[in-house]
Write an enzyme that holds these catalytic residues in place. Structure first.
Site, PDB file in Angstrom:
ATOM      1  N   LYS A 109      30.167  39.158  47.426  1.00 55.33           N
ATOM      2  CA  LYS A 109      29.440  38.537  46.315  1.00 55.33           C
ATOM      3  C   LYS A 109      28.739  37.235  46.747  1.00 55.33           C
ATOM      4  CE  LYS A 109      32.733  38.409  43.098  1.00 55.33           C
ATOM      5  NZ  LYS A 109      33.885  39.156  43.628  1.00 55.33           N
ATOM      6  N   HIS A 157      44.324  38.205  42.528  1.00 55.36           N
ATOM      7  CA  HIS A 157      44.077  38.819  41.225  1.00 55.36           C
ATOM      8  C   HIS A 157      45.223  39.730  40.842  1.00 55.36           C
ATOM      9  CE1 HIS A 157      39.394  38.583  41.213  1.00 55.36           C
ATOM     10  NE2 HIS A 157      39.930  37.590  40.542  1.00 55.36           N
ATOM     11  N   TYR A 158      45.560  39.717  39.557  1.00 50.08           N
ATOM     12  CA  TYR A 158      46.419  40.761  39.038  1.00 50.08           C
ATOM     13  C   TYR A 158      45.865  41.171  37.682  1.00 50.08           C
ATOM     14  CZ  TYR A 158      50.356  43.716  38.191  1.00 50.08           C
ATOM     15  OH  TYR A 158      51.131  44.833  37.976  1.00 50.08           O
ATOM     16  N   HIS A 161      45.235  46.480  48.236  1.00 45.46           N
ATOM     17  CA  HIS A 161      45.636  46.090  49.591  1.00 45.46           C
ATOM     18  C   HIS A 161      45.622  44.566  49.549  1.00 45.46           C
ATOM     19  CE1 HIS A 161      45.589  46.230  54.109  1.00 45.46           C
ATOM     20  NE2 HIS A 161      45.235  44.971  53.872  1.00 45.46           N
ATOM     21  N   LEU A 162      46.711  43.919  49.992  1.00 48.21           N
ATOM     22  CA  LEU A 162      46.825  42.473  49.763  1.00 48.21           C
ATOM     23  C   LEU A 162      45.620  41.683  50.295  1.00 48.21           C
ATOM     24  CD1 LEU A 162      48.846  40.269  48.646  1.00 48.21           C
ATOM     25  CD2 LEU A 162      49.232  39.767  51.061  1.00 48.21           C
ATOM     26  N   HIS A 163      45.002  40.926  49.426  1.00 49.85           N
ATOM     27  CA  HIS A 163      43.904  40.036  49.820  1.00 49.85           C
ATOM     28  C   HIS A 163      43.927  38.799  48.931  1.00 49.85           C
ATOM     29  CE1 HIS A 163      42.275  42.723  46.706  1.00 49.85           C
ATOM     30  NE2 HIS A 163      41.576  41.673  46.317  1.00 49.85           N
ATOM     31  N   ASP A 197      33.113  37.054  51.163  1.00 49.94           N
ATOM     32  CA  ASP A 197      33.156  38.094  50.144  1.00 49.94           C
ATOM     33  C   ASP A 197      31.742  38.632  49.965  1.00 49.94           C
ATOM     34  OD1 ASP A 197      35.143  38.840  47.648  1.00 49.94           O
ATOM     35  OD2 ASP A 197      33.024  39.001  47.115  1.00 49.94           O
ATOM     36  N   TRP A 255      36.911  50.522  52.772  1.00 47.97           N
ATOM     37  CA  TRP A 255      36.102  49.367  53.216  1.00 47.97           C
ATOM     38  C   TRP A 255      37.003  48.277  53.818  1.00 47.97           C
ATOM     39  CZ3 TRP A 255      36.645  44.412  51.157  1.00 47.97           C
ATOM     40  CH2 TRP A 255      37.343  44.303  49.965  1.00 47.97           C
TER      41      TRP A 255
HETATM   42  N1  GTA Z   1      33.185  41.452  52.354  1.00 48.86           N
HETATM   43  O1  GTA Z   1      32.727  45.828  51.173  1.00 48.86           O
HETATM   44  C1  GTA Z   1      33.107  44.696  50.869  1.00 48.86           C
HETATM   45  C2  GTA Z   1      33.717  44.378  49.620  1.00 48.86           C
HETATM   46  N2  GTA Z   1      34.035  45.110  48.511  1.00 48.86           N
HETATM   47  C3  GTA Z   1      33.823  46.501  48.291  1.00 48.86           C
HETATM   48  C4  GTA Z   1      34.618  44.292  47.602  1.00 48.86           C
HETATM   49  N3  GTA Z   1      34.676  43.061  48.108  1.00 48.86           N
HETATM   50  C5  GTA Z   1      34.126  43.079  49.356  1.00 48.86           C
HETATM   51  N4  GTA Z   1      33.967  42.089  50.254  1.00 48.86           N
HETATM   52  C6  GTA Z   1      33.388  42.393  51.434  1.00 48.86           C
HETATM   53  N5  GTA Z   1      32.973  43.662  51.735  1.00 48.86           N
HETATM   54  O2  GTA Z   1      36.012  39.644  45.458  1.00 48.86           O
HETATM   55  C7  GTA Z   1      35.278  41.905  47.471  1.00 48.86           C
HETATM   56  C8  GTA Z   1      34.962  41.785  45.991  1.00 48.86           C
HETATM   57  C9  GTA Z   1      36.162  41.031  45.444  1.00 48.86           C
HETATM   58  C10 GTA Z   1      37.267  41.399  46.424  1.00 48.86           C
HETATM   59  C11 GTA Z   1      38.250  42.351  45.800  1.00 48.86           C
HETATM   60  O3  GTA Z   1      36.669  42.049  47.519  1.00 48.86           O
HETATM   61  O4  GTA Z   1      33.751  41.108  45.763  1.00 48.86           O
HETATM   62  P1  GTA Z   1      39.815  42.440  43.707  1.00 48.86           P
HETATM   63  O5  GTA Z   1      40.524  43.603  44.303  1.00 48.86           O
HETATM   64  O6  GTA Z   1      40.652  41.416  43.068  1.00 48.86           O
HETATM   65  O7  GTA Z   1      38.777  43.112  42.771  1.00 48.86           O
HETATM   66  O8  GTA Z   1      38.957  41.693  44.797  1.00 48.86           O
HETATM   67  P2  GTA Z   1      37.831  42.540  41.648  1.00 48.86           P
HETATM   68  O9  GTA Z   1      38.206  41.180  41.287  1.00 48.86           O
HETATM   69  O10 GTA Z   1      37.725  43.526  40.556  1.00 48.86           O
HETATM   70  O11 GTA Z   1      36.498  42.503  42.328  1.00 48.86           O
HETATM   71  P3  GTA Z   1      35.174  42.027  41.815  1.00 48.86           P
HETATM   72  O12 GTA Z   1      34.234  42.944  42.462  1.00 48.86           O
HETATM   73  O13 GTA Z   1      35.039  40.584  42.076  1.00 48.86           O
HETATM   74  O14 GTA Z   1      35.095  42.285  40.242  1.00 48.86           O
HETATM   75  C12 GTA Z   1      35.484  41.363  39.246  1.00 48.86           C
HETATM   76  C13 GTA Z   1      34.492  41.424  38.135  1.00 48.86           C
HETATM   77  O15 GTA Z   1      33.411  40.604  38.500  1.00 48.86           O
HETATM   78  C14 GTA Z   1      33.898  42.804  37.950  1.00 48.86           C
HETATM   79  O16 GTA Z   1      34.570  43.536  36.982  1.00 48.86           O
HETATM   80  C15 GTA Z   1      32.467  42.531  37.564  1.00 48.86           C
HETATM   81  O17 GTA Z   1      32.320  42.509  36.171  1.00 48.86           O
HETATM   82  C16 GTA Z   1      32.198  41.172  38.115  1.00 48.86           C
HETATM   83  N6  GTA Z   1      31.343  41.257  39.293  1.00 48.86           N
HETATM   84  C17 GTA Z   1      31.511  42.020  40.374  1.00 48.86           C
HETATM   85  N7  GTA Z   1      30.513  41.824  41.254  1.00 48.86           N
HETATM   86  C18 GTA Z   1      29.708  40.913  40.696  1.00 48.86           C
HETATM   87  C19 GTA Z   1      28.506  40.317  41.097  1.00 48.86           C
HETATM   88  N8  GTA Z   1      27.944  40.620  42.273  1.00 48.86           N
HETATM   89  N9  GTA Z   1      27.964  39.427  40.264  1.00 48.86           N
HETATM   90  C20 GTA Z   1      28.503  39.114  39.095  1.00 48.86           C
HETATM   91  N10 GTA Z   1      29.647  39.655  38.660  1.00 48.86           N
HETATM   92  C21 GTA Z   1      30.234  40.539  39.435  1.00 48.86           C
END
Ligand code: GTA
Length: 329
Positions: free
Chosen positions: A199, A260-261, A267-269, A197, A167
């Protein structure tokens, strides 16, 4: 009915894991990421809920595991914030039913018109077992990772087990979300793409959430950063905050900019969220302020190669087992 089948016990979760194990490990990489081309109507009618992974009355959200068109899927439903700019319409265009009245207190049920009553819906399909676990409510444990633990435990694990970053490549190559890009610096060394993002529904800036994705590939996480990446990080910081000021009129003093770590996607973001918005993953054990990261690298080029870092892992995370097996927990 489906929701009534809610499973919370350990046995049931194991059963669920077994079921999900049937999903082929290569699901993620299929079709450049494997997203099914379902129409919105089919997504709704076709989604068969098998379990509630978690829910939150406070966040007004529910995370579901199920099947969609014969494939494993995760669906997230979240009520969206009430927007200030729609208040007038909300108050004038809704039906109000009295629930109770007592002295100076009364409560009502307000039924707004459908367009002011949306539920943000996120679908992951086909979802891997790792996706299901990620969204499942679980106990977490804090892990202490020394520089040598990263080399001997974490790195081998993430090389085997990480989520696909297809993605991310789709965004960098303009194969997906191209119309959502807020800012791009196309330089392949210090450049990046800034976009909302997934979310964030972009309806209100109270929960503003953008990510900056580096064009440079191969930087997995904080652990790969050295002083040679300072120009890249400074560029993301400077141009990212300028673009957000220009587009959303949000000054840097209102932003929380961090990495985040461990991340989920190696992939760096960089995350840009509004200060005061409790974005998932913004707590101190997971978020590293970009300004601190830059300063740490300025004072020690190898800072993130050698430092002990702490981060939380969920109970059934395979990486947690590796730390336990290595006697590090
Ligand atoms: N624009 O296709 C995408 C995409 N994907 C697949 C991920 N991201 C995307 N953004 C776009 N298009 O902020 C975003 C994610 C995240 C970032 C990756 O890329 O939304 P990360 O590698 O540090 O991963 O960041 P991380 O932090 O685990 O991601 P994420 O999804 O934020 O999860 C953290 C925790 O938050 C999860 O374990 C879950 O419990 C919670 N969470 C996830 N999504 C939601 C939500 N929609 N509402 C509430 N809580 C959530």
């Amino acid at each position: 009915d489906a929701l009534a089948k809610r499973q919370t016990g350990g046995d049931e979760i194991n059963e669920l894991s077994q079921k999900v194990k049937r999903v082929k490990a290569d699901n993620e990489s299929k079709n450049g990421g494997g997203q099914t081309e379902e129409s919105p109507e089919n997504v709704l009618s076709g989604f068969q809920t098998s379990a509630v992974l978690s829910d939150s009355a406070r966040d007004k959200s529910i995370f579901l595991h199920g099947q969609l068109a014969g494939q494993e899927a995760v669906m997230i439903l979240e009520k969206t914030p009430i927007r200030e700019d729609s208040l007038a319409e909300l108050l004038s265009g809704s039906k109000l039913n009295l629930e109770m009245r007592n002295d100076i207190y009364s409560t009502y049920r307000l039924q707004p018109p459908p367009h002011l009553n949306e539920i943000k819906t996120t679908v992951v399909c086909p979802a891997t077992e790792k996706h299901v676990k990620k969204y499942q409510r679980q106990e977490s444990f804090l892990v202490e990772e020394r520089g040598d633990d990263y080399q001997s435990i974490t790195l081998p694990y993430i090389q085997e087990q990480r989520f696909s970053v297809q993605w991310v490549y789709n965004i960098l190559e303009k194969k997906a979300e191209a119309d959502r890009i807020v800012y791009e610096d196309p330089d392949q060394t210090v450049g990046f793409v800034l976009l909302p993002d997934f979310k964030w529904d972009q309806k209100q800036v109270d929960d503003l959430y953008l990510i900056a994705i580096s064009h440079q590939r191969g930087i997995k996480s904080l652990r790969d950063l050295t002083s040679e990446h300072i120009p890249l990080l400074q560029n993301i910081f400077q141009k990212g905050k300028e673009a957000i000021l220009q587009r959303y009129n949000m000054p840097f003093s209102k932003l929380r900019v961090y990495l985040h770590y461990q991340p989920s996607y190696y992939h760096l973001h960089v995350h840009f969220t509004k200060l005061g918005y409790e974005a998932p993953g913004c707590s101190v054990e997971r978020a590293h302020l970009l300004t601190d990261v830059i300063q740490n690298l300025q004072s020690d080029p190898q800072y993130y190669k050698t430092r002990t870092l702490h981060f939380p892992l969920r109970a059934d995370d395979g990486l947690l087992s590796r730390f336990k097996d290595a006697g590090r927990l």
